[in-house]
Design a protein around this motif. Structure first.
Motif, PDB file in Angstrom:
ATOM      1  N   GLN A   1      19.557 107.258  55.563  1.00 29.85           N
ATOM      2  CA  GLN A   1      20.578 106.553  54.797  1.00 29.85           C
ATOM      3  C   GLN A   1      19.907 105.441  54.016  1.00 29.85           C
ATOM      4  N   GLY A   2      20.317 105.290  52.769  1.00 35.42           N
ATOM      5  CA  GLY A   2      19.793 104.224  51.934  1.00 35.42           C
ATOM      6  C   GLY A   2      20.533 102.919  52.195  1.00 35.42           C
TER       7      GLY A   2
ATOM      8  N   ASP B   1      25.872 110.416  50.131  1.00 35.81           N
ATOM      9  CA  ASP B   1      26.009 109.893  51.483  1.00 35.81           C
ATOM     10  C   ASP B   1      25.285 110.816  52.465  1.00 35.81           C
ATOM     11  N   VAL B   2      25.164 110.347  53.702  1.00 35.10           N
ATOM     12  CA  VAL B   2      24.451 111.103  54.735  1.00 35.10           C
ATOM     13  C   VAL B   2      25.140 112.437  55.011  1.00 35.10           C
ATOM     14  N   GLU B   3      26.454 112.431  55.018  1.00 32.55           N
ATOM     15  CA  GLU B   3      27.192 113.669  55.305  1.00 32.55           C
ATOM     16  C   GLU B   3      26.878 114.748  54.279  1.00 32.55           C
ATOM     17  N   SER B   4      26.808 114.372  53.017  1.00 32.46           N
ATOM     18  CA  SER B   4      26.475 115.350  51.965  1.00 32.46           C
ATOM     19  C   SER B   4      25.065 115.893  52.141  1.00 32.46           C
ATOM     20  N   ALA B   5      24.136 115.020  52.503  1.00 32.07           N
ATOM     21  CA  ALA B   5      22.754 115.463  52.702  1.00 32.07           C
ATOM     22  C   ALA B   5      22.664 116.466  53.853  1.00 32.07           C
ATOM     23  N   HIS B   6      23.322 116.158  54.958  1.00 31.41           N
ATOM     24  CA  HIS B   6      23.300 117.075  56.099  1.00 31.41           C
ATOM     25  C   HIS B   6      24.018 118.383  55.772  1.00 31.41           C
TER      26      HIS B   6
ATOM     27  N   ALA C   1      22.111 108.510  50.460  1.00 27.69           N
ATOM     28  CA  ALA C   1      21.209 109.048  51.478  1.00 27.69           C
ATOM     29  C   ALA C   1      20.123 109.824  50.754  1.00 27.69           C
ATOM     30  N   PHE C   2      19.007 109.989  51.434  1.00 26.80           N
ATOM     31  CA  PHE C   2      17.865 110.666  50.833  1.00 26.80           C
ATOM     32  C   PHE C   2      17.322 111.723  51.773  1.00 26.80           C
TER      33      PHE C   2
ATOM     34  N   TYR D   1      26.616 119.483  46.452  1.00 27.21           N
ATOM     35  CA  TYR D   1      26.539 118.286  47.278  1.00 27.21           C
ATOM     36  C   TYR D   1      26.082 117.060  46.482  1.00 27.21           C
ATOM     37  N   GLN D   2      26.052 117.205  45.159  1.00 31.41           N
ATOM     38  CA  GLN D   2      25.644 116.141  44.237  1.00 31.41           C
ATOM     39  C   GLN D   2      24.230 115.640  44.521  1.00 31.41           C
ATOM     40  N   GLY D   3      23.368 116.559  44.953  1.00 32.35           N
ATOM     41  CA  GLY D   3      21.979 116.204  45.200  1.00 32.35           C
ATOM     42  C   GLY D   3      21.190 116.155  43.906  1.00 32.35           C
TER      43      GLY D   3
END
Length: 113
Positions: free
Chosen positions: A93-94, A61-66, A3-4, A32-34
């Motif tokens: 999401q990518g 993933d999207v959950e980590s981004a949020h 996810a981005f 969050y591994q960003g």
């Protein structure tokens, strides 16, 4: 799927608050591994207009981004940027490594028939 987090910063400017934000943001991303993929690049606009700059951060993933965006650590520093820079931020999401746009076109074509 990756996810981005994408930020279109229309009025980038550097001041002490923005510098502090830049200095502190990586510590908010790490849990969050960003990872920055694009940061403050001067885009080469091919179509339309694009005032400002762009920032792209990748997450697993999207959950980590949020979770990152909502985290107390990020919310604490966010005003350092938003008080000074007008912009828009989104999370998308990518696609996976086997993504084929032809399958998307076929699905869209079938939905319109």
């Amino acid at each position: 799927m990756p996810a981005f987090a994408i930020a279109h910063l229309r009025t980038p400017q550097i001041n002490e608050d923005v510098l502090e934000y830049i200095e502190k943001i990586q510590a908010t991303l790490d849990p969050y591994q960003g990872r920055f993929r694009v940061h403050g690049a001067d885009p080469h606009v091919l179509e339309g207009e694009w005032p400002g700059t762009i920032v792209i951060v990748e997450f697993p993933d999207v959950e980590s981004a949020h979770a990152w965006y909502a985290s107390p650590a990020y919310q604490e520093i966010l005003p350092l940027r938003t008080r000074h820079i007008e912009g828009s931020t989104l999370i998308v999401q990518g696609v996976g490594p086997d993504y084929d746009p032809r399958r998307t076109a076929a699905r869209l074509r079938a939905a319109t028939d």
